[in-house]
Write a protein that holds these residues in place. Structure first.
Motif, PDB file in Angstrom:
ATOM      1  N   GLN A 198       0.829  -1.207   0.000  1.00 33.16           N
ATOM      2  CA  GLN A 198       0.000   0.000   0.000  1.00 33.16           C
ATOM      3  C   GLN A 198       0.866   1.260   0.000  1.00 33.16           C
ATOM      4  O   GLN A 198       0.588   2.214  -0.721  1.00 33.16           O
ATOM      5  CB  GLN A 198      -0.920  -0.009   1.225  1.00 33.16           C
ATOM      6  N   ARG A 199       1.914   1.262   0.812  1.00 31.96           N
ATOM      7  CA  ARG A 199       2.816   2.417   0.873  1.00 31.96           C
ATOM      8  C   ARG A 199       3.525   2.613  -0.456  1.00 31.96           C
ATOM      9  O   ARG A 199       3.650   3.742  -0.940  1.00 31.96           O
ATOM     10  CB  ARG A 199       3.826   2.228   2.002  1.00 31.96           C
ATOM     11  N   HIS A 200       3.961   1.525  -1.075  1.00 34.68           N
ATOM     12  CA  HIS A 200       4.713   1.653  -2.328  1.00 34.68           C
ATOM     13  C   HIS A 200       3.823   1.989  -3.517  1.00 34.68           C
ATOM     14  O   HIS A 200       4.302   2.548  -4.511  1.00 34.68           O
ATOM     15  CB  HIS A 200       5.540   0.387  -2.584  1.00 34.68           C
ATOM     16  N   LEU A 201       2.545   1.675  -3.421  1.00 29.86           N
ATOM     17  CA  LEU A 201       1.628   2.144  -4.461  1.00 29.86           C
ATOM     18  C   LEU A 201       1.530   3.665  -4.409  1.00 29.86           C
ATOM     19  O   LEU A 201       1.488   4.342  -5.440  1.00 29.86           O
ATOM     20  CB  LEU A 201       0.245   1.512  -4.277  1.00 29.86           C
ATOM     21  N   GLY A 202       1.510   4.206  -3.180  1.00 29.53           N
ATOM     22  CA  GLY A 202       1.529   5.661  -3.035  1.00 29.53           C
ATOM     23  C   GLY A 202       2.843   6.255  -3.510  1.00 29.53           C
ATOM     24  O   GLY A 202       2.868   7.299  -4.172  1.00 29.53           O
ATOM     25  N   TYR A 203       3.950   5.566  -3.208  1.00 27.27           N
ATOM     26  CA  TYR A 203       5.250   6.018  -3.688  1.00 27.27           C
ATOM     27  C   TYR A 203       5.283   6.038  -5.214  1.00 27.27           C
ATOM     28  O   TYR A 203       5.849   6.947  -5.822  1.00 27.27           O
ATOM     29  CB  TYR A 203       6.358   5.099  -3.184  1.00 27.27           C
ATOM     30  N   ALA A 204       4.685   5.008  -5.836  1.00 27.46           N
ATOM     31  CA  ALA A 204       4.688   4.914  -7.297  1.00 27.46           C
ATOM     32  C   ALA A 204       3.963   6.102  -7.921  1.00 27.46           C
ATOM     33  O   ALA A 204       4.391   6.638  -8.948  1.00 27.46           O
ATOM     34  CB  ALA A 204       4.035   3.600  -7.742  1.00 27.46           C
ATOM     35  N   ASP A 205       2.863   6.525  -7.295  1.00 26.10           N
ATOM     36  CA  ASP A 205       2.135   7.701  -7.788  1.00 26.10           C
ATOM     37  C   ASP A 205       3.039   8.929  -7.780  1.00 26.10           C
ATOM     38  O   ASP A 205       3.096   9.684  -8.760  1.00 26.10           O
ATOM     39  CB  ASP A 205       0.906   7.966  -6.914  1.00 26.10           C
TER      40      ASP A 205
ATOM     41  N   ILE B 190       8.736  -5.292  -9.256  1.00 23.59           N
ATOM     42  CA  ILE B 190       7.293  -5.085  -9.448  1.00 23.59           C
ATOM     43  C   ILE B 190       6.928  -3.636  -9.126  1.00 23.59           C
ATOM     44  O   ILE B 190       6.124  -3.008  -9.836  1.00 23.59           O
ATOM     45  CB  ILE B 190       6.491  -6.064  -8.571  1.00 23.59           C
ATOM     46  N   TYR B 191       7.507  -3.108  -8.065  1.00 26.61           N
ATOM     47  CA  TYR B 191       7.293  -1.704  -7.708  1.00 26.61           C
ATOM     48  C   TYR B 191       7.728  -0.793  -8.845  1.00 26.61           C
ATOM     49  O   TYR B 191       7.034   0.168  -9.189  1.00 26.61           O
ATOM     50  CB  TYR B 191       8.064  -1.398  -6.426  1.00 26.61           C
ATOM     51  N   GLU B 192       8.849  -1.111  -9.466  1.00 26.34           N
ATOM     52  CA  GLU B 192       9.326  -0.321 -10.602  1.00 26.34           C
ATOM     53  C   GLU B 192       8.336  -0.384 -11.756  1.00 26.34           C
ATOM     54  O   GLU B 192       8.106   0.608 -12.468  1.00 26.34           O
ATOM     55  CB  GLU B 192      10.691  -0.833 -11.062  1.00 26.34           C
ATOM     56  N   TYR B 193       7.714  -1.549 -11.944  1.00 21.79           N
ATOM     57  CA  TYR B 193       6.717  -1.706 -13.008  1.00 21.79           C
ATOM     58  C   TYR B 193       5.481  -0.863 -12.719  1.00 21.79           C
ATOM     59  O   TYR B 193       4.869  -0.296 -13.634  1.00 21.79           O
ATOM     60  CB  TYR B 193       6.347  -3.176 -13.157  1.00 21.79           C
ATOM     61  N   PHE B 194       5.111  -0.768 -11.445  1.00 23.78           N
ATOM     62  CA  PHE B 194       3.998   0.108 -11.067  1.00 23.78           C
ATOM     63  C   PHE B 194       4.294   1.550 -11.470  1.00 23.78           C
ATOM     64  O   PHE B 194       3.410   2.261 -11.956  1.00 23.78           O
ATOM     65  CB  PHE B 194       3.756   0.043  -9.556  1.00 23.78           C
ATOM     66  N   ILE B 195       5.525   1.990 -11.267  1.00 26.36           N
ATOM     67  CA  ILE B 195       5.910   3.355 -11.638  1.00 26.36           C
ATOM     68  C   ILE B 195       5.800   3.536 -13.144  1.00 26.36           C
ATOM     69  O   ILE B 195       5.316   4.566 -13.630  1.00 26.36           O
ATOM     70  CB  ILE B 195       7.345   3.668 -11.166  1.00 26.36           C
ATOM     71  N   VAL B 196       6.229   2.533 -13.914  1.00 28.86           N
ATOM     72  CA  VAL B 196       6.144   2.588 -15.375  1.00 28.86           C
ATOM     73  C   VAL B 196       4.693   2.724 -15.818  1.00 28.86           C
ATOM     74  O   VAL B 196       4.348   3.590 -16.639  1.00 28.86           O
ATOM     75  CB  VAL B 196       6.768   1.327 -16.005  1.00 28.86           C
ATOM     76  N   LEU B 197       3.822   1.872 -15.268  1.00 25.47           N
ATOM     77  CA  LEU B 197       2.411   1.897 -15.646  1.00 25.47           C
ATOM     78  C   LEU B 197       1.751   3.216 -15.246  1.00 25.47           C
ATOM     79  O   LEU B 197       0.969   3.790 -16.013  1.00 25.47           O
ATOM     80  CB  LEU B 197       1.676   0.730 -14.988  1.00 25.47           C
ATOM     81  N   ARG B 198       2.068   3.690 -14.055  1.00 20.38           N
ATOM     82  CA  ARG B 198       1.470   4.936 -13.583  1.00 20.38           C
ATOM     83  C   ARG B 198       1.949   6.122 -14.416  1.00 20.38           C
ATOM     84  O   ARG B 198       1.170   7.041 -14.711  1.00 20.38           O
ATOM     85  CB  ARG B 198       1.819   5.135 -12.108  1.00 20.38           C
TER      86      ARG B 198
END
Length: 289
Positions: free
Chosen positions: A178-185, A259-267
Motif C-alpha cells: 500500500q505504501r509503495h503504491l503511493g510512492y509509485a504515484d 514489481i514496484y518499478e513496473y507500477f511506476i512505469v504503468l502509472r
C-alpha cells in the motif's frame, strides 16, 4: 544526555513508535515527533515518552520535511532524523556518544542503514541505498522531490560509523505494498515533471560523483529514461549487487522492487495519456446572451 535532538516523522505509528523511542530516550532529552494527524495512539505514546509533538497535514515528502526543519524548535544545533520503523543500534549510539557536536568542518553526516526483511534477514546485498544523510544541522539541510527526497546539504558532509536499523516490513506485506503504491504515484508525477521541465541529468555525476546523495539523484534520473526498467532493476539487484547472497529473502525483495518499478512505469504511462488527452480536448465555448 547527548546534545543532539531527535526528529521522528509519524502517521499512525502506534505499532513501531514504542521501539523507536526506546532506542533514543535513554540518551536524548529533546525528542520531536512530527506527526501528520494520526488517528491512533501515536500521540499518546509520544507524550508518554516525554517527546514534543508537532502536527502538520502531510502534502509531500520534501515540503513536509523542509517545513519541519524550518519550524520545529530544536534544542540542539545537531538533529538526528529517523523514521518510526527505524532504530538506533548500539554501534550507532557509540558513534553518537563520541561525536564532537562543536565541530564545524561539516554540516551533515551519512549514516549506514541496515534494512531487515520480514524474516529478520539483513538485506546486506539487496539493499539499494545504504547511506543516508541523517545527522545534520537543520538550518543547513533541505530536501527536493515529492517522494524518496534528495537531501541537499549547504556545506561539506562526512560519514558516521554505526548502523541505523530499518524494519520496512514490520507491518506486513500488505502495508508495504500500500505504501509503495503511493510512492509509485509520486515517483511517476516526479518523472513526468522532469520530462515536462526537461530536467538534465549528468552521466559523469551519476558514475563519479563524490557526494552520495547527488550521485543517487543523477543515477535515478538517468535510470528513469531507460526502457525495460523492471527487468534491469531485478538483474542489477540479483546479479550485480548479488542479492542472492542474502538467500531467498534477497531474491524475493529484489522481485518486489522490480514489481514496484513496473507500477511506476504503468502509472507514468497513465499520467502521460491523461496529460495528452487534456491538451487535445477542444475548447469549451460559452455562448453570451
Amino acid at each position: 544526555m547527548i546534545p543532539i535532538s531527535v526528529l521522528i516523522l509519524t502517521k499512525n505509528e502506534e505499532q513501531d513508535l514504542p521501539e523507536c523511542l526506546k532506542s533514543v530516550t535513554s540518551w536524548c532529552d529533546d525528542i520531536h515527533v512530527f506527526d501528520s494527524f494520526s488517528d491512533d495512539r501515536t500521540a499518546d505514546i509520544a507524550l508518554a515518552a516525554n517527546a514534543t509533538i508537532t502536527k502538520r497535514k502531510f502534502d509531500n515528502w520534501s515540503a513536509h520535511q523542509n517545513w519541519g526543519l524550518a519550524n520545529i524548535p530544536f534544542k540542539y544545533p545537531w538533529v538526528l532524523y529517523i523514521d518510526a520503523d527505524e532504530r538506533v543500534s548500539d554501534s550507532l549510539l557509540a558513534a553518537l556518544k563520541a561525536f564532537d557536536t562543536t565541530r564545524t568542518d561539516a554540516v551533515a553526516f551519512e549514516i549506514q542503514r541496515r534494512d531487515f526483511a520480514w524474516d529478520g534477514t539483513w538485506l546486506k546485498h539487496a539493499q539499494m541505498s545504504p547511506y543516508y544523510l541523517r545527522l545534520f544541522r537543520p538550518n543547513k539541510m533541505r530536501y527536493e522531490r515529492l517522494v524518496n527526497p534528495v537531501s541537499l546539504p549547504d556545506g561539506p558532509t562526512g560519514r558516521l560509523t554505526g548502523f541505523l536499523d530499518h524494519y520496512p516490513f514490520s507491518k506486513g506485506f500488505r502495508f508495504w505494498w500500500q505504501r509503495h503504491l503511493g510512492y509509485a504515484d509520486m515517483e511517476a508525477a516526479t518523472h513526468l515533471a522532469n520530462m515536462n521541465g526537461q530536467t538534465s541529468f549528468s552521466v559523469q555525476k551519476a558514475l563519479f560523483g563524490k557526494d552520495f546523495t547527488e550521485k543517487r539523484f543523477h543515477q535515478k534520473g538517468l535510470f528513469y529514461q531507460m526502457p525495460g526498467r523492471p527487468i534491469i532493476k531485478w538483474l542489477y539487484m540479483v546479479v550485480l549487487r548479488r542479492a542472492f547472497l542474502d538467500g531467498s529473502a534477497g531474491v524475493t525483495y529484489s522481485t518486489l522492487q522490480a514489481i514496484y518499478e513496473y507500477f511506476i512505469v504503468l502509472r507514468t504511462k497513465e499520467l502521460i495519456k491523461k496529460q495528452a488527452s487534456v491538451k487535445t480536448q477542444p475548447p469549451v465555448l460559452v455562448a453570451s446572451e
